[in-house]
Design a protein around this motif. Structure first.
Motif, short mmCIF file in Angstrom:
data_model
loop_
_atom_site.label_atom_id
_atom_site.label_comp_id
_atom_site.label_asym_id
_atom_site.label_seq_id
_atom_site.Cartn_x
_atom_site.Cartn_y
_atom_site.Cartn_z
N VAL A 55 -5.23 6.95 -12.96
CA VAL A 55 -5.78 6.93 -11.60
C VAL A 55 -4.80 6.26 -10.66
O VAL A 55 -4.54 6.73 -9.54
CB VAL A 55 -7.14 6.22 -11.57
N ARG A 56 -4.23 5.14 -11.11
CA ARG A 56 -3.24 4.43 -10.29
C ARG A 56 -2.05 5.34 -9.98
O ARG A 56 -1.56 5.37 -8.84
CB ARG A 56 -2.79 3.16 -11.00
N GLU A 57 -1.60 6.10 -10.95
CA GLU A 57 -0.47 7.01 -10.75
C GLU A 57 -0.83 8.11 -9.76
O GLU A 57 -0.03 8.47 -8.88
CB GLU A 57 -0.04 7.61 -12.09
N ALA A 58 -2.03 8.67 -9.88
CA ALA A 58 -2.46 9.73 -8.97
C ALA A 58 -2.56 9.22 -7.54
O ALA A 58 -2.11 9.89 -6.59
CB ALA A 58 -3.81 10.29 -9.42
N LEU A 59 -3.11 8.04 -7.36
CA LEU A 59 -3.23 7.46 -6.03
C LEU A 59 -1.85 7.15 -5.44
O LEU A 59 -1.62 7.29 -4.24
CB LEU A 59 -4.09 6.20 -6.06
N ARG A 60 -0.92 6.73 -6.30
CA ARG A 60 0.44 6.46 -5.82
C ARG A 60 1.08 7.75 -5.29
O ARG A 60 1.72 7.74 -4.24
CB ARG A 60 1.30 5.89 -6.95
N ARG A 61 0.90 8.85 -6.02
CA ARG A 61 1.46 10.13 -5.57
C ARG A 61 0.86 10.56 -4.24
O ARG A 61 1.56 11.03 -3.34
CB ARG A 61 1.22 11.21 -6.63
N LEU A 62 -0.45 10.39 -4.10
CA LEU A 62 -1.12 10.78 -2.86
C LEU A 62 -0.71 9.87 -1.71
O LEU A 62 -0.62 10.31 -0.55
CB LEU A 62 -2.64 10.76 -3.05
N THR A 63 -0.44 8.61 -2.01
CA THR A 63 0.06 7.70 -0.99
C THR A 63 1.47 8.10 -0.56
O THR A 63 1.80 8.09 0.63
CB THR A 63 0.05 6.25 -1.52
N ASP A 64 2.29 8.48 -1.52
CA ASP A 64 3.65 8.93 -1.20
C ASP A 64 3.63 10.17 -0.31
O ASP A 64 4.53 10.37 0.52
CB ASP A 64 4.43 9.24 -2.48
N GLU A 65 2.62 11.02 -0.48
CA GLU A 65 2.50 12.23 0.33
C GLU A 65 1.90 11.96 1.71
O GLU A 65 1.82 12.88 2.54
CB GLU A 65 1.64 13.27 -0.39
N GLY A 66 1.46 10.74 1.95
CA GLY A 66 0.90 10.39 3.25
C GLY A 66 -0.57 10.67 3.39
O GLY A 66 -1.14 10.50 4.47
N ALA A 67 -1.23 11.12 2.30
CA ALA A 67 -2.66 11.42 2.38
C ALA A 67 -3.49 10.14 2.35
O ALA A 67 -4.57 10.08 2.95
CB ALA A 67 -3.07 12.32 1.22
N LEU A 68 -3.02 9.12 1.63
CA LEU A 68 -3.72 7.85 1.51
C LEU A 68 -2.78 6.71 1.89
O LEU A 68 -1.56 6.89 1.96
CB LEU A 68 -4.22 7.64 0.07
N VAL A 69 -3.38 5.55 2.14
CA VAL A 69 -2.60 4.33 2.35
C VAL A 69 -3.08 3.28 1.36
O VAL A 69 -4.22 3.33 0.89
CB VAL A 69 -2.73 3.79 3.79
N GLU A 70 -2.20 2.38 1.01
CA GLU A 70 -2.57 1.34 0.06
C GLU A 70 -3.66 0.46 0.63
O GLU A 70 -3.60 0.04 1.78
CB GLU A 70 -1.35 0.49 -0.30
N GLY A 71 -4.68 0.21 -0.19
CA GLY A 71 -5.77 -0.65 0.23
C GLY A 71 -5.72 -1.99 -0.49
O GLY A 71 -4.78 -2.29 -1.23
N LYS A 72 -6.76 -2.78 -0.29
CA LYS A 72 -6.83 -4.09 -0.93
C LYS A 72 -7.52 -3.97 -2.29
O LYS A 72 -8.28 -3.05 -2.54
CB LYS A 72 -7.61 -5.05 -0.04
N TRP A 73 -7.23 -4.93 -3.15
CA TRP A 73 -7.93 -5.06 -4.43
C TRP A 73 -7.85 -3.79 -5.26
O TRP A 73 -8.84 -3.20 -5.65
CB TRP A 73 -9.39 -5.46 -4.21
N ASN A 74 -6.61 -3.34 -5.53
CA ASN A 74 -6.41 -2.19 -6.41
C ASN A 74 -7.16 -0.94 -5.93
O ASN A 74 -7.94 -0.34 -6.66
CB ASN A 74 -6.83 -2.52 -7.84
N SER A 75 -6.90 -0.56 -4.72
CA SER A 75 -7.55 0.62 -4.16
C SER A 75 -6.59 1.31 -3.19
O SER A 75 -5.52 0.80 -2.87
CB SER A 75 -8.83 0.23 -3.42
N ALA A 76 -7.00 2.49 -2.76
CA ALA A 76 -6.32 3.21 -1.69
C ALA A 76 -7.38 3.66 -0.71
O ALA A 76 -8.57 3.74 -1.05
CB ALA A 76 -5.54 4.40 -2.24
N THR A 77 -6.99 3.94 0.51
CA THR A 77 -7.95 4.36 1.52
C THR A 77 -7.41 5.55 2.31
O THR A 77 -6.19 5.77 2.38
CB THR A 77 -8.27 3.22 2.51
N LEU A 78 -8.34 6.32 2.88
CA LEU A 78 -7.96 7.37 3.82
C LEU A 78 -7.70 6.73 5.18
O LEU A 78 -8.50 5.92 5.63
CB LEU A 78 -9.09 8.40 3.95
N PRO A 79 -6.60 7.09 5.84
CA PRO A 79 -6.32 6.51 7.16
C PRO A 79 -7.43 6.87 8.15
O PRO A 79 -8.10 7.90 8.01
CB PRO A 79 -5.00 7.16 7.56
N PRO A 80 -7.61 6.05 9.19
CA PRO A 80 -8.58 6.39 10.23
C PRO A 80 -8.10 7.59 11.04
O PRO A 80 -6.90 7.93 11.03
CB PRO A 80 -8.62 5.13 11.10
#
Length: 246
Positions: A55-80
């Motif tokens: 899951v961490r690897e998948a979220l990292r890839r999506l963050t690299d693509e600009g779809a998500l941003v790093e969140g707090k406490w081991n999470s990612a979030t969708l930008p506003p």
């Protein structure tokens, strides 16, 4: 998080991180998640039935693509939602998707064209009957049927990434359109697909590019009003008002 059943447990011997990534990417492209949604790694791991690592690897890839941003406490979030970001996305979409429509003009055979007409009919029926989710699904199918016909995997991947980043806006717009689907503006929107079809049938590549660009600009024009209204209600001012001539 969203609709039940969108994310499913992973079985079999496929690469787990890739499968998590593929499922999340598809859901984001469909506009399943709202802007600002949080994706805690532990929650997703439980949902998928995996450890935290894929899951961490998948979220990292999506963050690299600009779809998500790093969140707090081991999470990612969708930008506003941001009018400025949406305007930039639409500009990129006009360039890339307009080019794909132009390429598709010379590569669509009769069978592919017949399939596209069937998809267009489903989209039009959903539009005029006010079935928002079906309309959004058919709209995506219509566009990607054309983009696949362009015959470029590189171009297709670029378009997928742009739609991936546009997912929260797709959801936002779909919710806003529920009360106006049968209005004159949406009838005008439906005609844009007709213009794309006409250009593809006659193999008029410049007309196909122009019609595709106009289709994107009409949606951008609506979005600018909806983002404007939403920001006034919340006391926020959008960064910039997207242009549009619909």
């Amino acid at each position: 998080m969203t609709r039940s059943g969108v994310l499913t447990p992973i079985t079999g011997r496929q690469t787990i991180a890739s499968t998590v990534y593929d499922q999340l990417r598809a859901a984001l492209m469909e506009g399943i998640f709202e802007a600002g949604s949080s994706f805690p790694i532990s929650d997703l791991a439980e949902r998928f039935g995996t450890s935290n690592t894929p899951v961490r690897e998948a979220l990292r890839r999506l963050t690299d693509e600009g779809a998500l941003v790093e969140g707090k406490w081991n999470s990612a979030t969708l930008p506003p939602l941001s009018a400025e970001s949406y305007a930039e996305l639409c500009l990129a979409r006009q360039v890339v998707e307009g080019g794909a429509a132009e390429l598709a003009c010379h590569r669509m055979d009769a069978e592919t064209m017949a399939q596209l007409n069937d998809i267009s009919d489903r989209h039009q029926r959903a539009l005029f009957e006010g079935r928002t989710e079906d309309m959004v699904t058919a709209n995506k199918a219509f566009h990607f049927h054309i983009y696949r016909a362009a015959g470029s995997e590189i171009l297709l991947r670029q378009i997928e990434t742009l739609w991936l980043r546009s997912g929260p806006y797709t959801r936002f717009l779909g919710e806003k359109m529920r009360g106006m689907l049968k209005g004159d503006d949406t009838r005008h929107y439906g005609r844009n697909h007709d213009r794309i079809l006409d250009a593809l049938v006659t193999r008029d590549a410049p007309a196909a590019r122009h019609a595709m660009i106009e289709d994107i600009r009409v949606v951008q024009h609506w979005m600018s009003h909806f983002l404007d209204d939403d920001s006034r209600r919340t006391g926020m001012v959008p960064d910039v008002r997207p242009e549009g001539d619909a």
